[in-house]
Design an enzyme around this catalytic site. Structure first.
Site, PDB file in Angstrom:
ATOM      1  N   CYS A  31      35.392  45.129  68.021  1.00 44.77           N
ATOM      2  CA  CYS A  31      35.850  43.772  67.658  1.00 44.77           C
ATOM      3  C   CYS A  31      34.702  42.942  67.089  1.00 44.77           C
ATOM      4  O   CYS A  31      34.899  42.153  66.159  1.00 44.77           O
ATOM      5  CB  CYS A  31      36.473  43.089  68.868  1.00 44.77           C
ATOM      6  N   CYS A  91      42.873  45.750  70.546  1.00 45.84           N
ATOM      7  CA  CYS A  91      42.313  44.637  71.322  1.00 45.84           C
ATOM      8  C   CYS A  91      42.885  43.293  70.856  1.00 45.84           C
ATOM      9  O   CYS A  91      43.322  43.142  69.709  1.00 45.84           O
ATOM     10  CB  CYS A  91      40.801  44.578  71.145  1.00 45.84           C
ATOM     11  N   CYS A 141      34.534  43.731  72.709  1.00 43.50           N
ATOM     12  CA  CYS A 141      33.999  45.089  72.590  1.00 43.50           C
ATOM     13  C   CYS A 141      33.249  45.220  71.259  1.00 43.50           C
ATOM     14  O   CYS A 141      33.348  44.362  70.366  1.00 43.50           O
ATOM     15  CB  CYS A 141      35.115  46.122  72.694  1.00 43.50           C
ATOM     16  N   GLU A 166      48.580  47.794  74.182  1.00 41.94           N
ATOM     17  CA  GLU A 166      48.223  49.181  74.517  1.00 41.94           C
ATOM     18  C   GLU A 166      49.326  50.140  74.079  1.00 41.94           C
ATOM     19  O   GLU A 166      50.399  49.736  73.614  1.00 41.94           O
ATOM     20  CB  GLU A 166      47.929  49.281  76.018  1.00 41.94           C
ATOM     21  N   ASN A 167      49.015  51.431  74.222  1.00 40.70           N
ATOM     22  CA  ASN A 167      49.946  52.460  73.751  1.00 40.70           C
ATOM     23  C   ASN A 167      49.857  53.667  74.672  1.00 40.70           C
ATOM     24  O   ASN A 167      48.771  53.972  75.191  1.00 40.70           O
ATOM     25  CB  ASN A 167      49.550  52.852  72.312  1.00 40.70           C
ATOM     26  N   ALA A 168      50.973  54.374  74.834  1.00 38.76           N
ATOM     27  CA  ALA A 168      50.993  55.587  75.663  1.00 38.76           C
ATOM     28  C   ALA A 168      49.993  56.610  75.137  1.00 38.76           C
ATOM     29  O   ALA A 168      49.434  57.402  75.898  1.00 38.76           O
ATOM     30  CB  ALA A 168      52.402  56.176  75.690  1.00 38.76           C
ATOM     31  N   GLU A 198      41.311  40.491  70.126  1.00 42.61           N
ATOM     32  CA  GLU A 198      40.569  39.850  69.031  1.00 42.61           C
ATOM     33  C   GLU A 198      41.012  40.410  67.687  1.00 42.61           C
ATOM     34  O   GLU A 198      41.209  39.681  66.719  1.00 42.61           O
ATOM     35  CB  GLU A 198      39.063  40.097  69.189  1.00 42.61           C
ATOM     36  N   TYR A 209      46.652  56.461  74.256  1.00 44.20           N
ATOM     37  CA  TYR A 209      45.691  55.384  74.536  1.00 44.20           C
ATOM     38  C   TYR A 209      44.890  54.857  73.339  1.00 44.20           C
ATOM     39  O   TYR A 209      44.771  53.650  73.158  1.00 44.20           O
ATOM     40  CB  TYR A 209      44.720  55.801  75.649  1.00 44.20           C
TER      41      TYR A 209
HETATM   42  N1  THU Z   1      40.234  44.708  75.388  1.00 48.68           N
HETATM   43  C1  THU Z   1      40.445  43.687  74.499  1.00 48.68           C
HETATM   44  O1  THU Z   1      41.591  43.319  74.192  1.00 48.68           O
HETATM   45  N2  THU Z   1      39.362  43.088  73.956  1.00 48.68           N
HETATM   46  C2  THU Z   1      38.068  43.460  74.214  1.00 48.68           C
HETATM   47  O2  THU Z   1      37.173  43.071  73.489  1.00 48.68           O
HETATM   48  C3  THU Z   1      37.800  44.306  75.373  1.00 48.68           C
HETATM   49  C4  THU Z   1      38.930  45.194  75.762  1.00 48.68           C
HETATM   50  C5  THU Z   1      41.399  45.390  75.936  1.00 48.68           C
HETATM   51  C6  THU Z   1      41.588  46.781  75.387  1.00 48.68           C
HETATM   52  C7  THU Z   1      42.392  47.438  76.478  1.00 48.68           C
HETATM   53  O3  THU Z   1      43.772  47.153  76.254  1.00 48.68           O
HETATM   54  C8  THU Z   1      41.960  46.722  77.754  1.00 48.68           C
HETATM   55  O4  THU Z   1      41.293  45.546  77.328  1.00 48.68           O
HETATM   56  C9  THU Z   1      41.028  47.549  78.609  1.00 48.68           C
HETATM   57  O5  THU Z   1      39.968  48.046  77.863  1.00 48.68           O
END
Ligand code: THU
Length: 152
Positions: free
Chosen positions: A108, A68, A105, A59-61, A70, A63
């Site tokens: 991905c 993700c 998601c 993640e990042n400040a 994957e 957003y």
């Molecule tokens: N996230 C993933 O790493 N993979 C997904 O397919 C769903 C969401 C992460 C993104 C974010 O850092 C956190 O889960 C909440 O959305």
């Protein structure tokens, strides 16, 4: 892109191999960087040559700049010359607890579609080495758009 690419079915990944991938994803989960959502995710991507690339969410400040798990795994693999994949294990949850399955998601799913045969690529959602569900990419992203559509 070769004819019939989208119809190719691969070999099923043996259960022992899946459990091994889940073990690698579990280790990777500790490295998830999710200070904003607290939702930790890890992936283990199996290449057709047997190599495994793991990835976690970062993640990042700011957003939207986050990535993700994957995609981290796919980008690591592609940047090291791999383009053929058999499956991916995904696991995660709030605080890294894996009480529920963590489906990929939409972004991905589309990134996987770039390199993977919809029927020949397994998306494995795991809660533990004993509890996982296997889907084809086709099931999770039906009627998908991929690179072969851009051919001639
Ligand atoms: N996230 C993933 O790493 N993979 C997904 O397919 C769903 C969401 C992460 C993104 C974010 O850092 C956190 O889960 C909440 O959305």
């Amino acid at each position: 892109m070769k004819e019939g690419f989208e119809k190719d079915r691969g070999e099923a990944i043996p259960d022992a191999r899946i459990r091994e991938l889940i073990g690698k994803a579990e280790e990777q989960l500790r490295l998830a960087y999710a200070p904003y959502s607290g939702f930790c995710v890890a992936a283990a991507l199996l290449c057709e040559d047997g190599t495994v690339y793991t990835g976690c969410n970062v993640e990042n400040a700011s957003y939207p700049a986050g990535n993700c798990a994957e995609r981290t795994a796919v980008f690591k693999a592609v940047s090291e010359g791999r383009r053929e994949f058999s499956g991916i294990v995904i696991m995660g949850g709030p605080g890294g607890r894996t009480g529920s399955y963590c489906p990929p998601c939409g972004i991905c799913r589309q990134v996987l579609r770039e390199f993977c045969r919809p029927l020949g690529f397994s998306v494995i959602l795991a809660r533990s080495a004993e509890d996982y569900r296997v889907f084809s990419l086709e099931e999770l992203l039906p009627e998908s758009f991929g690179p072969e559509f851009l051919d001639g």
